[in-house]
Motif scaffolding. Structure first.
Motif, mmCIF file in Angstrom:
data_model
loop_
_atom_site.group_PDB
_atom_site.id
_atom_site.type_symbol
_atom_site.label_atom_id
_atom_site.label_comp_id
_atom_site.label_asym_id
_atom_site.label_seq_id
_atom_site.Cartn_x
_atom_site.Cartn_y
_atom_site.Cartn_z
ATOM 1 N N ALA A 34 -13.839 -1.301 -5.706
ATOM 2 C CA ALA A 34 -12.515 -1.422 -5.105
ATOM 3 C C ALA A 34 -11.397 -1.453 -6.136
ATOM 4 N N PHE A 35 -11.690 -1.963 -7.335
ATOM 5 C CA PHE A 35 -10.637 -2.108 -8.335
ATOM 6 C C PHE A 35 -10.736 -1.009 -9.382
ATOM 7 N N GLN A 36 -9.617 -0.716 -10.020
ATOM 8 C CA GLN A 36 -9.613 0.373 -11.003
ATOM 9 C C GLN A 36 -10.499 0.010 -12.186
ATOM 10 N N LYS A 37 -10.833 1.013 -12.952
ATOM 11 C CA LYS A 37 -11.683 0.784 -14.113
ATOM 12 C C LYS A 37 -10.986 -0.147 -15.114
ATOM 13 N N GLY A 38 -11.730 -1.106 -15.632
ATOM 14 C CA GLY A 38 -11.162 -1.992 -16.645
ATOM 15 C C GLY A 38 -10.182 -3.016 -16.110
ATOM 16 N N ALA A 92 -4.132 2.951 -4.431
ATOM 17 C CA ALA A 92 -3.604 2.919 -3.066
ATOM 18 C C ALA A 92 -3.035 1.555 -2.683
ATOM 19 N N MET A 93 -3.575 0.478 -3.234
ATOM 20 C CA MET A 93 -3.134 -0.858 -2.814
ATOM 21 C C MET A 93 -2.930 -1.767 -4.013
ATOM 22 N N TYR A 94 -2.125 -2.812 -3.785
ATOM 23 C CA TYR A 94 -1.763 -3.724 -4.870
ATOM 24 C C TYR A 94 -1.327 -5.041 -4.248
ATOM 25 N N ASN A 146 -13.739 -0.547 5.066
ATOM 26 C CA ASN A 146 -13.830 0.849 5.432
ATOM 27 C C ASN A 146 -12.813 1.698 4.668
ATOM 28 N N VAL A 147 -11.591 1.171 4.583
ATOM 29 C CA VAL A 147 -10.523 1.841 3.839
ATOM 30 C C VAL A 147 -10.962 2.032 2.389
ATOM 31 N N ILE A 148 -11.524 0.975 1.818
ATOM 32 C CA ILE A 148 -11.950 1.037 0.416
ATOM 33 C C ILE A 148 -13.051 2.077 0.235
ATOM 34 N N TYR A 150 0.837 -1.202 0.000
ATOM 35 C CA TYR A 150 0.000 0.000 0.000
ATOM 36 C C TYR A 150 0.864 1.241 0.000
ATOM 37 N N ASN A 151 0.255 2.344 -0.368
ATOM 38 C CA ASN A 151 0.963 3.601 -0.476
ATOM 39 C C ASN A 151 0.733 4.405 0.803
ATOM 40 N N LYS A 152 1.780 4.511 1.631
ATOM 41 C CA LYS A 152 1.659 5.188 2.931
ATOM 42 C C LYS A 152 1.157 6.615 2.784
ATOM 43 N N GLN A 153 1.678 7.269 1.757
ATOM 44 C CA GLN A 153 1.322 8.678 1.545
ATOM 45 C C GLN A 153 -0.190 8.833 1.308
ATOM 46 N N ILE A 154 -0.747 7.978 0.441
ATOM 47 C CA ILE A 154 -2.186 8.063 0.178
ATOM 48 C C ILE A 154 -2.971 7.761 1.447
ATOM 49 N N PHE A 155 -2.522 6.758 2.206
ATOM 50 C CA PHE A 155 -3.214 6.413 3.449
ATOM 51 C C PHE A 155 -3.212 7.597 4.417
ATOM 52 N N GLU A 156 -2.056 8.268 4.558
ATOM 53 C CA GLU A 156 -1.962 9.411 5.479
ATOM 54 C C GLU A 156 -2.866 10.552 5.028
ATOM 55 N N GLN A 157 -2.809 10.840 3.730
ATOM 56 C CA GLN A 157 -3.605 11.953 3.215
ATOM 57 C C GLN A 157 -5.096 11.749 3.455
ATOM 58 N N ASN A 158 -5.508 10.488 3.510
ATOM 59 C CA ASN A 158 -6.926 10.204 3.702
ATOM 60 C C ASN A 158 -7.249 9.789 5.132
ATOM 61 N N GLY A 159 -6.261 9.972 6.002
ATOM 62 C CA GLY A 159 -6.468 9.657 7.418
ATOM 63 C C GLY A 159 -6.780 8.202 7.672
ATOM 64 N N LEU A 160 -6.114 7.309 6.931
ATOM 65 C CA LEU A 160 -6.417 5.889 7.069
ATOM 66 C C LEU A 160 -5.331 5.154 7.852
ATOM 67 N N GLU A 161 -5.786 4.128 8.561
ATOM 68 C CA GLU A 161 -4.863 3.264 9.291
ATOM 69 C C GLU A 161 -4.755 1.944 8.545
ATOM 70 N N VAL A 162 -3.671 1.232 8.777
ATOM 71 C CA VAL A 162 -3.521 -0.091 8.181
ATOM 72 C C VAL A 162 -4.595 -1.014 8.747
ATOM 73 N N PRO A 163 -5.407 -1.659 7.889
ATOM 74 C CA PRO A 163 -6.481 -2.510 8.398
ATOM 75 C C PRO A 163 -5.954 -3.874 8.865
ATOM 76 N N THR A 164 -6.495 -4.359 9.971
ATOM 77 C CA THR A 164 -6.132 -5.708 10.404
ATOM 78 C C THR A 164 -7.335 -6.645 10.308
ATOM 79 N N THR A 165 -8.540 -6.055 10.274
ATOM 80 C CA THR A 165 -9.717 -6.902 10.050
ATOM 81 C C THR A 165 -10.332 -6.526 8.710
ATOM 82 N N TYR A 166 -11.123 -7.439 8.209
ATOM 83 C CA TYR A 166 -11.701 -7.230 6.892
ATOM 84 C C TYR A 166 -12.679 -6.055 6.895
#
Lengths: 293, 436
Positions: free
Chosen positions: B252-256, B275-277, B182-184, B161-177
């Motif tokens: 959740a996935f990019q277009k196409g 944000a994630m891959y 929620n992140v998505i 995942y991209n830390k920068q994108i997570f920070e900009q959106n105020g997201l934490e690393v998810p540990t539960t599904y």
């Protein structure tokens, strides 16, 4: 020279190399693939004879029939596109300004390798950053489709580069044929007061009819066994939406390790192509003595 | 007959690949005279151009081996992945396999073992050798109790995942599904593509399904279903398929994504457009040191373990992954030498791969001995704590069902098949393969 050519041994000697190559490279594998089609074989272990089992599987296999359908669609579009190429060549051959440079531009796709064309068009079709969708969004279309991911569109999206790839080839053939028409005929028609349309439809087209028939067969047969761009651009996907006969055969033989079934499909591909060629020949035959192919 | 068989296969192959551009195989011929020397032919996938570090270690190990074993020469042939797999198949039909080649466990290996094409290593490996490798990495090459391959590299799939994108959106690393969903949701609300997925290649989407199946049904369920100890139409396997379609509905996935190649998806992620891959640890060398990526990306890339699903049986320390290895041909003229070489090579490669090429080997290592980017240390630590590694789907299944699986993955992601149809197709393909 005549003496040499009438000697049967010399004739045999001259045709032997080509005949051997043809036999070894084309006819023997062809017979063998029919033979493997009767086997259950993963391409590695032992073969087991199962008679026409693979052919029965093919007849009941919806994926196979949808790949046949896609191949025929491609053949249809290729044949129709010939009319457009013919139109372009008529214009090019009528000595308009810059016809030389235009002819070269049309020929360029033919010089590129299929993989390069595939990579190019993958980028054109990229749903977010691609040339096509960027353009569509720029002119105000909000949600342009993801060309290679949409099962209902992907096949047509992939036809475009395939047709584009061969455009130059057919235009070149027509151009050469049109240039071969004696200028005196056209001149005579003009003197008799024929309009440019009449010159095109009454003089030029009938004179290159034979060439046109050849290209129809080339386009249809070429489409039925088409493989490269589809293999590189979509791999037949999504979920078989762009699968054609040859790519399905490859997938079955080399990905599913079912060489027996793959060979059977290959043999069916040959039979289908032969039948279609025969029908096209019958439909386009005329009484005149003409080019044989 | 054998010759003809080989010839026609080869022809079929060349005819088909003729259109696919020039082959990038390179043959490095030994100029040394063959008088008295034995030559081991070694076919592999690590060309100097794209896998420079692997290629360098490989050549050094080969040089060392040749020095320690006078009279043995190693001749290399290098191919690209798909070409290699196709060529090996054609060669095996004519009993002309290279003496040593690269192998994959499970479904890839099985036909070759059943066709009696490759040799077992049981006479050259001992418990001392076994103890040097991570548990399970040798065992995956076992068929009917015999070992047909020795392990080289080891890969697990992780969610980058991209830390920068997570920070900009105020997201934490998810540990539960639920946190993950929620992140998505947050990312899509903010107009950011959550996940880059190149599902034209199908194994990429399969990773998502394998993880969900593992987290919901536990690591046994899918393996048992493939091995016919239970039905594939298991409620947990259906639920995993439902979750995939929920992700699709969430955007959740990019277009196409279903038409995109993996490299397109990777470039979306590495250019900060997603944000994630989810992919294998094979991406680590390029993500941390690769010259193709910006420093900004290298600074912001991190990964997390696939989150656990509430009520699911899966453990967060269970991974989807797999390892590669080497085989020796059964009909090789230099079988004993080749086996000795493979044993030598796998050990040396295990010792050197991480430090010199950034490749995680199947070899047991002490992470503290290496001066590595932080991301590596984290992966090595997680690997040490791993409770289980579930093999990639196309490794546990034989080629026929694996193709059905991969096709159905595309249909599932494209919503052309319902979760019920998805498991039913698997069940039918697996049952047919098992001759039920």
């Amino acid at each position: 020279m005549n003496k040499v050519m009438s000697n049967k041994w010399m004739i045999t000697l001259y045709i032997l190399p080509a005949l051997l190559l043809l036999l070894i490279l084309i006819y023997i594998p062809l017979v063998l693939s029919a033979y493997y089609g009767l086997m259950e074989w993963d391409g590695i272990g032992n073969m087991k004879f199962i008679g026409v089992g693979n052919f029965i599987t093919a007849i009941q296999d919806m994926k196979f029939w949808s790949s046949v359908y896609h191949s025929f669609l491609l053949a249809l579009f290729s044949a129709l596109s010939l009319l457009a190429y013919l139109g372009i060549s008529l214009i090019l051959a009528s000595n308009i300004k810059g016809s030389d440079i235009l002819r070269k531009i049309y020929l360029i796709p033919m010089l590129l390798s299929s993989v390069a064309i595939a990579q190019l068009w993958i980028k054109v079709y990229n749903p977010t950053n691609g040339l096509l969708n960027s353009f569509l969004m720029a002119i105000g279309i909000d949600n342009p489709p993801a060309w290679l991911a949409e099962p209902s569109i992907v096949l047509y999206a992939i036809f475009i580069p395939i047709l584009w790839q061969y455009a130059g080839f057919y235009i070149l053939i027509y151009y050469a044929a049109l240039k071969n028409i004696p200028e005196s005929l056209v001149e005579a028609a003009r003197i008799d007061g024929a309009s440019p349309w009449q010159v095109a439809f009454k003089i030029k087209l009938p004179l290159i009819k034979g060439v046109f028939k050849v290209t129809i067969v080339l386009a249809i047969v070429g489409s039925l066994k088409y493989f490269d761009l589809i293999y590189v651009m979509t791999g037949g996907g999504p979920n078989g939406a762009s699968e054609v006969m040859a790519s399905y055969m490859y997938k079955v033989a080399f990905r599913s390790y079912d060489f027996g079934y793959g060979s059977a499909i290959g043999f069916l591909l040959l039979v289908i192509t032969l039948i279609v060629t025969f029908i096209v020949r019958k439909l386009t035959v005329s009484d005149e003595k003409e080019l044989q192919y | 007959m054998k010759k003809l068989k080989a010839l026609s296969l080869l022809l079929a192959l060349t005819l088909f690949l003729a259109g696919c551009g020039s082959s990038n195989s390179e043959v490095e011929k030994d100029t040394a005279s063959s008088g008295g020397t034995k030559t081991i032919k070694f076919m592999h996938l690590w060309p100097e151009g794209t896998n420079a570090a692997q290629n360098k270690i490989l050549n050094e190990i080969i040089d060392d081996f040749e020095r320690e074993n006078p009279g043995i020469k190693i001749e290399q042939e290098i191919l690209a992945n798909e070409q290699y797999k196709d060529k090996i198949k054609v060669l095996s039909a004519s009993n002309q396999l290279p003496d040593v080649g690269m192998a994959w466990p499970g479904g890839w290996l099985q036909p070759y073992v059943q066709g009696n094409k490759i040799a077992s290593f049981d006479d050259v490996i001992d418990s001392d050798y076994r103890s040097k490798f991570v548990d399970g990495t040798i065992e995956v090459f076992e068929v009917d109790g015999k070992t047909y391959g020795l392990p080289t590299d080891l890969n697990i799939a992780i969610v980058y995942y991209n830390k920068q994108i997570f920070e900009q959106n105020g997201l934490e690393v998810p540990t539960t599904y639920d946190e993950f969903l929620n992140v998505i949701q947050t990312l899509t609300n903010n107009g950011i593509t959550p996940i880059a997925l190149g599902n034209q290649e199908r194994w990429t989407g399969s990773l998502w399904y394998m993880y969900l199946a593992d987290r919901i049904g536990g690591n046994e369920t899918i393996v048992n279903a493939v091995n016919r100890k239970q039905s594939f139409e298991d409620p947990t396997l259906i639920q995993a398929a439902e979750e995939i379609q929920k992700l699709v509905d969430l955007g959740a996935f990019q277009k196409g994504y279903n038409g995109a190649t993996n490299s397109e998806a990777e470039s979306l992620f590495t250019s900060g457009q997603a944000a994630m891959y989810l992919t294998g640890t094979w991406a680590l060398p390029s993500f941390t040191q690769g010259e193709n990526f910006t420093q900004e990306f290298k600074d912001s890339v991190d990964y997390f373990k696939f989150p656990t699903v509430a009520g699911g049986k899966g453990n967060i320390n269970s991974f989807v992954g797999g390892n590669g290895g080497l085989f020796v041909a059964e009909n090789s003229d230099v079988k004993e030498e080749a086996k000795r070489f493979v044993k030598y090579f796998t050990e040396k490669f295990g010792e050197r791969a991480l430090g010199e090429a950034g490749i995680i080997p199947s070899y047991k290592l002490n992470a503290d001995d290496y001066d590595l980017p932080e991301l590596y240390l984290k992966v090595l630590k997680d690997l040490n704590d791993a409770s289980n590694i579930t093999l990639f789907a196309d490794n546990i299944m034989t080629p026929g069902p694996a193709q059905v699986h991969l096709d159905m993955i595309q249909a599932l992601f494209g919503k052309e098949a319902t979760p019920e149809e998805f498991v039913k197709a698997h069940e039918e393909a697996l049952a047919k393969e098992a001759g039920e």
